[in-house]
Every structure is written in structure tokens, then in C-alpha cells.
Design a protein around this motif. Structure first.
Motif, PDB file in Angstrom:
ATOM      1  N   ARG A   1      34.192  40.128  43.514  1.00 16.85           N
ATOM      2  CA  ARG A   1      35.250  40.699  42.686  1.00 16.85           C
ATOM      3  C   ARG A   1      36.491  40.904  43.556  1.00 16.85           C
ATOM      4  N   ALA A   2      37.622  41.084  42.900  1.00 14.91           N
ATOM      5  CA  ALA A   2      38.863  41.318  43.636  1.00 14.91           C
ATOM      6  C   ALA A   2      38.757  42.583  44.478  1.00 14.91           C
ATOM      7  N   THR A   3      39.356  42.545  45.655  1.00 12.47           N
ATOM      8  CA  THR A   3      39.283  43.714  46.547  1.00 12.47           C
ATOM      9  C   THR A   3      40.237  44.818  46.118  1.00 12.47           C
ATOM     10  N   ARG A   4      41.250  44.479  45.358  1.00 13.58           N
ATOM     11  CA  ARG A   4      42.267  45.443  44.924  1.00 13.58           C
ATOM     12  C   ARG A   4      42.975  46.092  46.116  1.00 13.58           C
ATOM     13  N   ALA A   5      43.128  45.309  47.167  1.00 17.75           N
ATOM     14  CA  ALA A   5      43.844  45.804  48.345  1.00 17.75           C
ATOM     15  C   ALA A   5      45.317  46.007  48.015  1.00 17.75           C
ATOM     16  N   ARG A   6      45.957  46.849  48.787  1.00 13.19           N
ATOM     17  CA  ARG A   6      47.384  47.093  48.613  1.00 13.19           C
ATOM     18  C   ARG A   6      48.178  46.207  49.573  1.00 13.19           C
TER      19      ARG A   6
END
Length: 209
Positions: free
Chosen positions: A121-126
Motif C-alpha cells: 500500500r502507499a506509504t503516505r510519506a510527506r
């Protein structure tokens, strides 16, 4: 090819010197390329501190955080060496989110990770902003010969017997991909710096042809 033995510590210092000596009026995109058995991430990690001590900001990124989703990686089976070679890395995502923003005139805003291959899944990093003159240290496998916009490349080279010996049994199916990489991309010649690491305690810098 001329080979010069060098200690691991001196290797880091010499590479850090070379990175720090590059022009400071632009970002520098450095790739440490090698099969997992060569531990390119370890060398990239080791370089971060010395490069910072030489006055340049550093952002560490790993290509393993830019793999394609499992549905694409495993579309033709989980152990296809050609698919592993050609399609596992999300080149478009790596360029779009990491390398292109560090082009001259770019924004400097980099997404340090895109996809978690374990959780799929996407890491949703900034996004992180790399200061002017900062250095990207990217590690990964099979990075050369893809046309990635890189400024300095280091290839960690393993002979075929050493690679086979140091690759875990459950990853032995990847060995044909690395053989193909050596034959087609010729990383020893393509890289700016080649380091032979058959014995990681006693690396050697390789120069010339």
C-alpha cells in the motif's frame, strides 16, 4: 581494469570527498547500485554522515520504496527473473517524485517513499525539501542502464560465484536477472565508480577498462 584495495572506512571517506567536491550550486543525485547481497543501502547510510560533515545536506532514499504494487510485480508469477529485471521498479514514480524535482530549476520537494512492498500500500510519506546544493543518496538494485537522471553513480560489484554464495536460497531465482543486468547494462563500465565487494571486509576500487 585496475583494482586498488581499500579499507571500508577509507572507501567511505574517499566517496564522501568526491561527493562534497561536486559543484554546490545545484542538487546532486547520487545512486549506490548493487544487488541486495552487496548491501548498497549500508554504504549509502555510511556516506550520509560524512557528506553532512563536509557541509552538504543529505536526503536518503531507497529504491525498494518505489516498487510497483504486487498486482503488477507478480502478474506473471512471483519468481520471474525477467519481470523482476524489467518491471519491479516503478521508474516513473522514482523519477517523478525524487529525481525530477532535483533537476536544475526543480522544486527540491521530494517524496522519500511511495509504496510499501510488504503491506502493499502507499506509504503516505510527506514531501521533504532538499536545500539548494543538497545531496540525494539513493540505494537500490538494477538502477543503471534505465536512463534515470543521476549525477553520480557507484556500483557495488559481486562476481557471479560471490553473488550466488551471498544470496539467500529463497532469492536465488533472482540470479538470472543480475546475470542479464551485467551482460546488458554493463554496470562496471556504466558507473562513475565501481567497487568490488566479493569480500566486504576488503573492498577494492576498480578503474579503467
Amino acid at each position: 581494469m585496475l583494482v586498488r584495495p581499500i579499507s571500508p572506512d577509507l572507501l567511505v571517506e574517499e566517496l564522501a570527498d568526491r561527493i562534497a567536491a561536486e559543484p554546490r550550486d545545484r542538487w546532486l543525485r547520487v545512486a549506490v547500485d548493487g544487488a541486495p547481497a552487496a548491501e548498497p543501502g549500508r554504504l549509502a547510510d555510511a556516506l550520509a554522515g560524512p557528506v553532512r560533515l563536509r557541509g552538504r545536506a543529505v536526503l536518503r532514499v531507497s529504491a525498494r520504496d518505489f516498487l510497483r504494487p504486487a498486482s503488477l510485480r507478480f502478474e506473471f508469477g512471483r519468481r520471474d527473473p525477467d519481470v523482476f529485471h524489467d518491471h519491479w521498479l516503478d521508474e516513473g514514480g522514482l523519477v517523478r517524485e525524487v529525481l525530477a524535482p532535483l533537476e536544475p530549476g526543480g522544486t527540491g520537494k521530494v517524496l522519500p517513499s511511495l509504496w510499501d512492498p510488504v503491506r502493499d500500500r502507499a506509504t503516505r510519506a510527506r514531501y521533504e525539501t532538499v536545500p539548494a546544493g543538497g545531496v540525494l543518496l539513493l540505494d537500490g538494485a538494477l538502477l543503471l542502464g534505465r536512463g534515470l537522471p543521476l549525477d553520480l553513480t557507484v556500483h557495488l560489484s559481486l562476481s557471479a560465484p560471490a553473488l550466488a554464495r551471498r544470496t539467500p536460497e529463497d532469492e536465488a531465482w533472482t540470479l538470472p536477472a543480475y546475470a542479464r543486468y551485467d551482460a546488458e547494462s554493463r554496470p562496471l563500465q556504466a558507473a562513475d565508480v565501481t567497487v568490488k565487494v566479493d569480500d566486504p571486509r576488503h573492498p577494492a576500487l576498480a578503474t579503467g577498462t
